[in-house]
Design a protein around this motif. Structure first.
Motif, PDB file in Angstrom:
ATOM      1  N   LEU A 218     -29.434 -21.022  -9.890  1.00 31.04           N
ATOM      2  CA  LEU A 218     -29.856 -21.977 -10.775  1.00 31.04           C
ATOM      3  C   LEU A 218     -29.216 -23.236 -10.289  1.00 31.04           C
ATOM      4  CD1 LEU A 218     -28.880 -19.998 -13.974  1.00 31.04           C
ATOM      5  CD2 LEU A 218     -31.204 -20.950 -13.477  1.00 31.04           C
ATOM      6  N   GLY A 219     -28.084 -23.344  -9.567  1.00 35.04           N
ATOM      7  CA  GLY A 219     -27.581 -24.628  -9.025  1.00 35.04           C
ATOM      8  C   GLY A 219     -28.619 -25.101  -8.078  1.00 35.04           C
ATOM      9  N   ARG A 220     -29.252 -24.305  -7.445  1.00 31.33           N
ATOM     10  CA  ARG A 220     -30.109 -24.628  -6.185  1.00 31.33           C
ATOM     11  C   ARG A 220     -31.492 -25.221  -6.711  1.00 31.33           C
ATOM     12  NH1 ARG A 220     -28.062 -20.342  -3.550  1.00 31.33           N
ATOM     13  NH2 ARG A 220     -30.000 -19.076  -4.285  1.00 31.33           N
ATOM     14  N   ILE A 221     -31.787 -24.728  -7.950  1.00 31.89           N
ATOM     15  CA  ILE A 221     -33.078 -25.230  -8.624  1.00 31.89           C
ATOM     16  C   ILE A 221     -32.947 -26.698  -9.097  1.00 31.89           C
ATOM     17  CG2 ILE A 221     -34.666 -24.975 -10.587  1.00 31.89           C
ATOM     18  CD1 ILE A 221     -34.289 -21.810 -10.207  1.00 31.89           C
ATOM     19  N   ARG A 222     -31.660 -26.673  -9.899  1.00 32.34           N
ATOM     20  CA  ARG A 222     -31.412 -28.065 -10.353  1.00 32.34           C
ATOM     21  C   ARG A 222     -31.288 -29.304  -9.290  1.00 32.34           C
ATOM     22  NH1 ARG A 222     -33.426 -28.421 -15.061  1.00 32.34           N
ATOM     23  NH2 ARG A 222     -32.480 -28.054 -16.889  1.00 32.34           N
ATOM     24  N   GLU A 223     -30.593 -28.676  -8.295  1.00 29.22           N
ATOM     25  CA  GLU A 223     -30.530 -29.620  -7.281  1.00 29.22           C
ATOM     26  C   GLU A 223     -31.887 -29.920  -6.546  1.00 29.22           C
ATOM     27  OE1 GLU A 223     -27.993 -27.846  -4.238  1.00 29.22           O
ATOM     28  OE2 GLU A 223     -26.255 -27.863  -5.410  1.00 29.22           O
ATOM     29  N   ALA A 224     -32.823 -29.328  -6.698  1.00 24.35           N
ATOM     30  CA  ALA A 224     -34.384 -29.564  -6.077  1.00 24.35           C
ATOM     31  C   ALA A 224     -35.017 -30.654  -7.209  1.00 24.35           C
ATOM     32  CB  ALA A 224     -35.050 -28.235  -6.077  1.00 24.35           C
ATOM     33  N   ARG A 225     -34.359 -30.818  -8.110  1.00 25.79           N
ATOM     34  CA  ARG A 225     -35.000 -31.657  -9.168  1.00 25.79           C
ATOM     35  C   ARG A 225     -36.466 -31.663  -9.438  1.00 25.79           C
ATOM     36  NH1 ARG A 225     -31.244 -35.671  -9.878  1.00 25.79           N
ATOM     37  NH2 ARG A 225     -29.563 -36.008  -8.273  1.00 25.79           N
ATOM     38  N   ILE A 226     -36.669 -30.216  -9.722  1.00 22.42           N
ATOM     39  CA  ILE A 226     -38.149 -30.101 -10.430  1.00 22.42           C
ATOM     40  C   ILE A 226     -37.765 -30.218 -11.865  1.00 22.42           C
ATOM     41  CG2 ILE A 226     -39.599 -28.209 -10.601  1.00 22.42           C
ATOM     42  CD1 ILE A 226     -38.831 -26.945  -8.026  1.00 22.42           C
ATOM     43  N   PRO A 227     -38.902 -30.813 -12.500  1.00 15.29           N
ATOM     44  CA  PRO A 227     -38.700 -31.297 -13.913  1.00 15.29           C
ATOM     45  C   PRO A 227     -38.319 -30.329 -14.970  1.00 15.29           C
ATOM     46  CG  PRO A 227     -40.660 -32.411 -12.755  1.00 15.29           C
ATOM     47  CD  PRO A 227     -40.056 -31.269 -11.873  1.00 15.29           C
ATOM     48  N   VAL A 228     -38.937 -29.066 -14.939  1.00 18.12           N
ATOM     49  CA  VAL A 228     -38.760 -28.223 -15.852  1.00 18.12           C
ATOM     50  C   VAL A 228     -38.266 -26.931 -15.437  1.00 18.12           C
ATOM     51  CG1 VAL A 228     -39.766 -26.898 -17.657  1.00 18.12           C
ATOM     52  CG2 VAL A 228     -40.558 -29.224 -17.226  1.00 18.12           C
ATOM     53  N   LEU A 229     -37.059 -26.364 -15.655  1.00 21.86           N
ATOM     54  CA  LEU A 229     -36.585 -25.187 -15.501  1.00 21.86           C
ATOM     55  C   LEU A 229     -36.832 -24.222 -16.784  1.00 21.86           C
ATOM     56  CD1 LEU A 229     -34.706 -23.133 -13.955  1.00 21.86           C
ATOM     57  CD2 LEU A 229     -32.583 -24.340 -15.327  1.00 21.86           C
ATOM     58  N   ASN A 230     -37.396 -23.046 -16.319  1.00 20.25           N
ATOM     59  CA  ASN A 230     -37.360 -22.002 -17.329  1.00 20.25           C
ATOM     60  C   ASN A 230     -36.465 -20.827 -17.121  1.00 20.25           C
ATOM     61  OD1 ASN A 230     -38.689 -20.608 -19.827  1.00 20.25           O
ATOM     62  ND2 ASN A 230     -39.315 -19.029 -18.085  1.00 20.25           N
ATOM     63  N   ILE A 231     -35.837 -20.356 -17.970  1.00 25.66           N
ATOM     64  CA  ILE A 231     -35.158 -19.335 -17.678  1.00 25.66           C
ATOM     65  C   ILE A 231     -35.483 -17.885 -18.522  1.00 25.66           C
ATOM     66  CG2 ILE A 231     -32.611 -18.108 -17.787  1.00 25.66           C
ATOM     67  CD1 ILE A 231     -31.324 -20.697 -17.220  1.00 25.66           C
ATOM     68  N   ASP A 232     -35.844 -16.736 -17.981  1.00 26.19           N
ATOM     69  CA  ASP A 232     -36.276 -15.610 -18.742  1.00 26.19           C
ATOM     70  C   ASP A 232     -34.722 -14.701 -19.404  1.00 26.19           C
ATOM     71  OD1 ASP A 232     -38.976 -16.446 -18.574  1.00 26.19           O
ATOM     72  OD2 ASP A 232     -39.287 -14.946 -17.073  1.00 26.19           O
ATOM     73  N   LEU A 233     -34.753 -14.429 -20.383  1.00 24.22           N
ATOM     74  CA  LEU A 233     -33.845 -13.499 -20.797  1.00 24.22           C
ATOM     75  C   LEU A 233     -34.439 -12.181 -21.420  1.00 24.22           C
ATOM     76  CD1 LEU A 233     -31.313 -15.854 -22.086  1.00 24.22           C
ATOM     77  CD2 LEU A 233     -31.271 -14.844 -19.878  1.00 24.22           C
TER      78      LEU A 233
END
Length: 472
Positions: A218-233
């Motif tokens: 998740l930290g790497r995804i945020r560092e990539a600065r892609i506008p939308v992060l979705n998390i499946d639970l």
């Protein structure tokens, strides 16, 4: 339909063909009968004896707001609940051979679309959205992901930086180099399957992962600065409690994801959990419904808006999807083994399976195929089925369905076409009584029972075809 629902619509293996319809004499049905991401479901598809040419299928279709989906059927592991079209690993340069076949298929499909457009005197083919699903698209390495993007752009003609592009990933494959490729090529959304931040629950779902690795991804995804992060639970895992579910929710919320999907656990034929003999009962239904409501209420209190039973979006999240794209009416082009394509009168795909041996066979056949100019497997969609599909895909969204849109397309109203079903939904308290007269919308209870309401709208013919499907 949301982006992740669109992805699942291609991979869908989640509907149980044996579920019973809601009848006029039934009491409140069980809340978890089927996922309904797409209609008709793949288990209602059959080999097409005429193998229609794609050029003919797309002639006369609207071609200015298509959606493109590329399917990568590989994962590093297969979760115990998963019955999507995917295999573990890719030996002997299989990913290279798969991308070669995907390139051939894309070339053939684009030629067919251009031919259909020329016959109709239409403008250039245009794509409004794009998505990479699976499987796990980021199973591909960075160079292979670059090639995947090139296939979308150079073969299909979609400018990925000009349209919303959603990509699915996993904790193990969300590496910095892969994410950098996606960010550079215009990805606007990354969806990561976490399912649970509790290591014991992950093991119970036959999903080997450690929370530390999830947090790092998740930290790497945020560092990539892609506008939308979705998390499946996922809720309903063996041993899960209100306390552990809340901990997973709060762990996800700590990353301020723009979107969250809350999925009920299902146990389906030929899956890992299915082979272990796991099965559902009333107590499990009660647990899942209780956890759903807990998760829904918590996310609403944290400033998220409910988009569907499963999907929640942060109120300040950037919009996803083209304003002029409508999943009920616009065409879909799916490339790859697990992909579906939609015209207004035919939904089609390649062969479909859940069993690993059968999936490997289908992938091997795909990699040696030279002629992709015809539809092989599918189901015709007549006027009644089109009405059911429109109602399903609209009503299961929290915003509801404009009756005028339905009337403009079909010349009738849902109340005229489905009086018994809508009366039953109203009697169960599933329809919002305070909705505008021109809007057909579910109540909070109706949204909670989406997985019972959707199957109640399946036609008898589709239900019979699904029940006759031989799982493989």
């Amino acid at each position: 339909m949301s982006t992740t629902d669109t992805l699942r619509a291609h991979d869908d293996a989640a509907t149980d063909p044996g579920a019973e319809p809601v009848t006029a004499s039934a009491t409140t049905p069980r809340p978890y009968e089927n996922y309904v991401y797409a209609y008709p479901h793949k288990t209602a598809y059959r080999p097409l004896p005429d193998r229609p040419a794609l050029r003919d299928l797309w002639a006369g279709e609207r071609l200015d707001a298509l959606s493109l989906y590329l399917h990568i059927p590989f994962c590093e592991v297969r979760c115990g609940f998963c019955n999507l079209f995917t295999r573990i690993g890719a030996p002997d340069e299989l990913t290279t051979r798969y991308l070669d076949a995907l390139d051939r298929q894309a070339t053939a499909v684009r030629e067919a679309l251009d031919g259909a457009a020329a016959r109709a005197g239409a403008a250039t083919v245009r794509f409004a959205t794009a998505a990479f699903g699976g499987g796990t698209p980021t199973f591909l390495d960075a160079a292979e992901l670059t090639r995947l993007c090139d296939i979308a752009e150079r073969r299909m003609g979609v400018r990925l930086t000009d349209v919303p592009l959603s990509v699915e990933t996993s904790p193990a494959t969300a590496t910095a180099d892969r994410l950098a490729v996606l960010a550079d090529r215009g990805a606007t959304r990354v969806s990561i399957g976490v399912q649970s931040f509790d290591d014991a629950e992950a093991r119970a779902a036959v999903r080997p992962q450690r929370r530390a690795d999830v947090e790092a991804a998740l930290g790497r995804i945020r560092e990539a600065r892609i506008p939308v992060l979705n998390i499946d639970l996922i809720y309903g895992i063996d041993g899960q409690t209100e306390h552990t579910w809340r901990r997973s929710l709060d762990a996800a919320l700590a990353w301020r994801p723009e979107e969250l999907y809350l999925y009920p656990l299902y146990v389906r034929p030929l899956t890992g959990l299915g082979r272990l003999g796991a099965h559902g009962d009333d107590a499990w239904d009660d647990q899942r419904l209780r956890l759903y409501r807990q998760g829904r209420d918590h996310l609403l209190a944290q400033g998220y808006e409910q988009v569907s039973m499963r999907m929640f979006r942060r109120a300040d999240a950037p919009p996803q999807g083209a304003d002029d794209y409508a999943c009920q009416t616009d065409g879909m082009i799916g490339l790859g083994c697990g992909a579906r394509s939609y015209t207004s009168t035919l939904h089609y795909s390649l062969d479909y399976a859940v069993d690993m041996r059968e999936i490997r066979r289908i992938i091997d056949t795909y990699t040696t195929t030279e002629d992709f100019s015809r539809a092989e497997v599918g189901r015709r969609v007549d006027g009644d089925e089109a009405r059911r599909r429109h109602l399903l895909q609209s009503l299961l969204q929290a915003r509801g369905m404009e009756v005028a849109d339905y009337r403009g397309r079909f010349g009738t109203t849902p109340a005229e076409d489905f009086p018994a079903e809508l009366a039953r939904f109203a009697a169960l308290g599933w329809l919002a009584e305070d909705a505008d007269p021109g809007l057909l919308r579910l109540s909070p209870e109706g949204l909670a029972y989406s997985d019972a309401l959707g199957p109640a709208l399946f036609s008898p013919a589709v239900r019979a075809a699904m029940a006759a499907y031989a799982w493989k």
